[in-house]
Write a protein that holds these residues in place. Structure first.
Motif, short mmCIF file in Angstrom:
data_model
loop_
_atom_site.label_atom_id
_atom_site.label_comp_id
_atom_site.label_asym_id
_atom_site.label_seq_id
_atom_site.Cartn_x
_atom_site.Cartn_y
_atom_site.Cartn_z
N MET A 113 66.31 43.50 -39.62
CA MET A 113 66.32 44.26 -40.86
C MET A 113 65.96 45.71 -40.58
O MET A 113 64.86 46.00 -40.10
CB MET A 113 65.28 43.67 -41.83
N VAL A 156 61.75 47.74 -47.84
CA VAL A 156 61.15 46.69 -47.02
C VAL A 156 60.83 45.45 -47.85
O VAL A 156 61.20 44.33 -47.46
CB VAL A 156 59.91 47.21 -46.27
N LEU A 202 64.22 43.75 -48.60
CA LEU A 202 64.79 43.10 -47.42
C LEU A 202 64.05 41.80 -47.10
O LEU A 202 64.67 40.76 -46.80
CB LEU A 202 64.73 44.03 -46.22
N LEU A 203 62.72 41.84 -47.17
CA LEU A 203 61.94 40.66 -46.82
C LEU A 203 62.11 39.55 -47.86
O LEU A 203 62.22 38.37 -47.51
CB LEU A 203 60.46 41.04 -46.67
N LEU A 244 61.67 42.91 -38.69
CA LEU A 244 61.97 44.22 -39.26
C LEU A 244 61.87 45.27 -38.17
O LEU A 244 60.99 45.20 -37.30
CB LEU A 244 61.04 44.53 -40.43
N GLN A 289 54.86 49.58 -43.43
CA GLN A 289 54.83 49.39 -41.98
C GLN A 289 53.54 48.73 -41.54
O GLN A 289 53.53 47.87 -40.65
CB GLN A 289 55.04 50.72 -41.27
N MET A 335 53.85 45.00 -42.37
CA MET A 335 54.72 44.25 -41.46
C MET A 335 54.01 43.96 -40.14
O MET A 335 54.22 42.90 -39.53
CB MET A 335 56.03 45.00 -41.23
N HIS A 383 56.90 42.94 -36.96
CA HIS A 383 57.39 43.97 -36.04
C HIS A 383 57.07 43.50 -34.63
O HIS A 383 56.19 42.65 -34.43
CB HIS A 383 56.61 45.28 -36.22
#
Length: 601
Positions: free
Chosen positions: A152, A160, A163-164, A177, A233, A236, A242
């Motif tokens: 992603m 984010v 997408l998740l 991601l 971020q 994630m 990540h």
């Protein structure tokens, strides 16, 4: 890793118990999708031929099942600074996938709007619901059944979470991601804020304001303040989605390229091992994300996004859970707007590696399953260049204790947000951004139905007094719950003049919430009979983060609700009328899509 703090354990157990039925149903669906759902082997020859017809050099490998095929979902556009770096990612990732014995295809693209461009404009009314749109776009992309792993490419506010959420409905697949990082630091955020306030007072020209804004937002990458994009971020990393330390390396660097290559290799590895997203994102991962949010003073937008993400995984998570986590977790970071340094300074001080290290040492996070590494402990390391690859080095100390401190010596003993409640509903208050002497405001209120009316009243000199500014009919069902950042400069000016000032709204303020006390996301919202609809000018309103009060002494029961403004049209807002009509409350995530999805299951 120390023994898990009993307060964190209790919240996790409560969420697990509350979610038992919905989580079991979700995992059963994921089992069924993995066993009998659509995948390459089950496609008819005609279906399958369409899927690899344009695959070029990878055509034979995809056709003969010589390795996992990675679906790339990209939010690239070159208007949005944070997403502009993704331009070359797919073609690079195809090469790196081959190195790992895999292939990759762009499964689809999703929209990525910039809240920075739409702030205070009609387009902001589309912002929250763009998350649902993105989730559905991701679902459409993955519905082809051509993929054994998913990458992603997205980084900003609603992107984010969207997408998740979409990926979680395909949770039988492995997912990572892939971020692109923050832009290098430009004009200091405090200086930008100073010029904004001067402009609000008529003491700076529009050209001077534009020069300051351009010096701050100046290149590719996320904005450098610790808003929703950078809080994404952080989350994630805390959820293990990540490769470790990928959050805050700058775009265009060799390290960033090497991290993306490592992520591609890792997705291929996950696909071969059939490591499912639904097993990574469990109650522990949701709690870890919330712990990170509180510990770092992250974006209030995640009081909406985190419950929505949890719902997509069959987990019921609410603001009481967040409040209890906040009471247990100390504030260990001060990043602008909660401090003077930006996200780059935070990363150089030790960043997410030190945050993970100190929270693990204090027993405040779960060592849950991670997708980006073999164990969650790996997220207490920072990546450094190592030739054409990356090596990870442990981080056990902060390099700047004015920005980042150990959990044993925090900036304040609890997290950066408080839950407020009373006869005006439930709301959140970002304490980490506000001086403690301003945590309690009691004053007559002034009622508004939009931001422009507040600015007009300020410019007319009508607001030069102690005041609680109430901006209502800003919830998901009313107009899509826009952020209200045009209010920050004028309210900041009033506060600097010595007045007691607070904002109460059923709208949003997000990760850029600043120094003015604000009770936001008021729920239930004014539209449909929420308490704010019964307030009148002059009613005394109390906002108190110390006691958690959001109340008025006025007798609301004797009044009729104020008439709501017309539903918004223009700038495409009428296209989202269906989302507004079916949206549920902010505490559940403000989502029409999830509301309808749960009703259908």
């Amino acid at each position: 890793m120390a023994t898990l703090d009993p307060r964190i354990a209790a919240v996790t157990d409560r969420i697990r118990e509350r979610s038992a039925k919905s989580r079991a149903a979700y995992l059963q669906l994921m089992d069924e999708e993995g066993e009998r759902g659509i995948d390459r082997a089950r496609l008819s020859c005609g279906n399958f031929a369409h899927g690899f017809a344009a695959a070029g050099d990878d055509k034979k490998a995809i056709r003969t099942f010589s390795g996992p095929n990675i679906g790339i979902i990209t939010a690239f556009n070159d208007m949005l600074s944070a997403h502009a770096p993704y331009y070359r990612y797919p073609e690079q990732m195809k090469v790196w996938a081959r190195e790992a014995g895999a292939t990759a295809q762009v499964a689809g693209g999703v929209p990525a709007m910039c809240d920075g461009v739409t702030q205070g404009q009609p387009g902001m009314d589309l912002s929250l619901f763009s998350r649902d749109n993105i989730a559905m776009g991701a679902g459409i992309a993955l519905s082809h059944g051509m993929f054994e792993g998913v990458a992603m490419l997205g980084i900003c506010d609603k992107i984010v979470p969207g997408l998740l959420i979409g990926a979680l409905r395909f949770g039988h697949l492995p997912v990572l991601l892939v971020p692109a990082g923050p832009m290098p630091s430009g004009l200091a955020n405090k200086e930008k804020q100073r010029v904004r306030q001067l402009y609000a007072e008529g003491k700076a020209t529009k050209e001077e304001l534009l020069a300051a804004e351009s010096a701050s937002y100046h290149g590719q990458g996320t904005c450098t303040f610790y808003g929703t994009a950078n809080s994404n971020q952080m989350m994630m990393e805390m959820m293990g989605l990540h490769v470790p330390g990928a959050a805050f390396a700058n775009p265009g660097t060799k390290l960033r390229q090497n991290l993306t290559r490592a992520a591609t290799h890792r997705i291929a590895e996950l696909a071969k091992a059939k490591k499912r997203l639904c097993d990574t994102v469990d109650e522990r991962a949701i709690v870890n994300a919330a712990v990170g949010l509180m510990a770092t003073g992250g974006s209030t937008n995640h009081m909406i996004h985190l419950p929505a993400i949890a719902r997509a995984a069959g987990i019921v998570f609410d603001w009481t859970d967040l409040a209890d986590i906040s009471h247990a977790v100390p504030l260990i970071a001060r990043v602008y707007p909660n401090g003077s340094g930006d996200t780059n300074d935070f990363h150089h001080a030790g960043g997410m590696a030190f945050v993970t290290h100190t929270l693990r040492e204090a027993g405040l996070v779960h060592d849950h399953e991670a997708a980006g590494a073999d164990e969650f402990a790996a997220y207490a390391t920072n990546p450094v260049e190592d030739g054409e690859g990356v090596r990870w080095e442990a981080v056990t100390a902060s390099n700047n204790d004015t920005m980042l401190r150990p959990a044993s010596d925090p900036f304040q003993p609890d997290g950066g947000m408080r839950l407020l409640s009373g006869n005006l509903g439930r709301a959140c208050f970002k304490t980490s951004a506000v001086e403690r002497e301003r945590w309690t405001i009691e004053a007559p209120c002034r009622i508004f139905a939009d931001q422009k009316s507040v600015v007009d009243a300020f410019e007319a000199g009508e607001m030069d007094k102690d005041v609680v500014v109430v901006v209502r009919f800003q919830g998901p069902r009313a107009n899509g719950m826009p952020e209200l950042h045009k209010l920050t400069p004028p309210l900041g000016v009033l506060q600097d003049r010595g007045h007691k000032v607070a904002l109460v709204t059923d709208g949003r303020m997000s990760g850029a919430s600043g120094k003015v006390p604000a009770a936001i996301h008021c729920s239930p919202e004014a539209l449909g009979g929420g308490p704010l609809a019964f307030l009148r000018d002059g009613d005394v309103v109390r906002v108190c983060a110390e006691t958690g009060a959001l109340s008025t002494d006025a007798d609301l029961s004797a009044r009729e609700a104020a008439e709501a403004p017309p539903q918004p049209v223009g700038t495409g807002r009428e296209l989202f009328a269906l989302f507004r009509y079916h949206a549920d409350e902010a505490e559940k995530g403000g989502s029409a899509m999830l509301h309808a999805m749960e009703a259908s299951l």
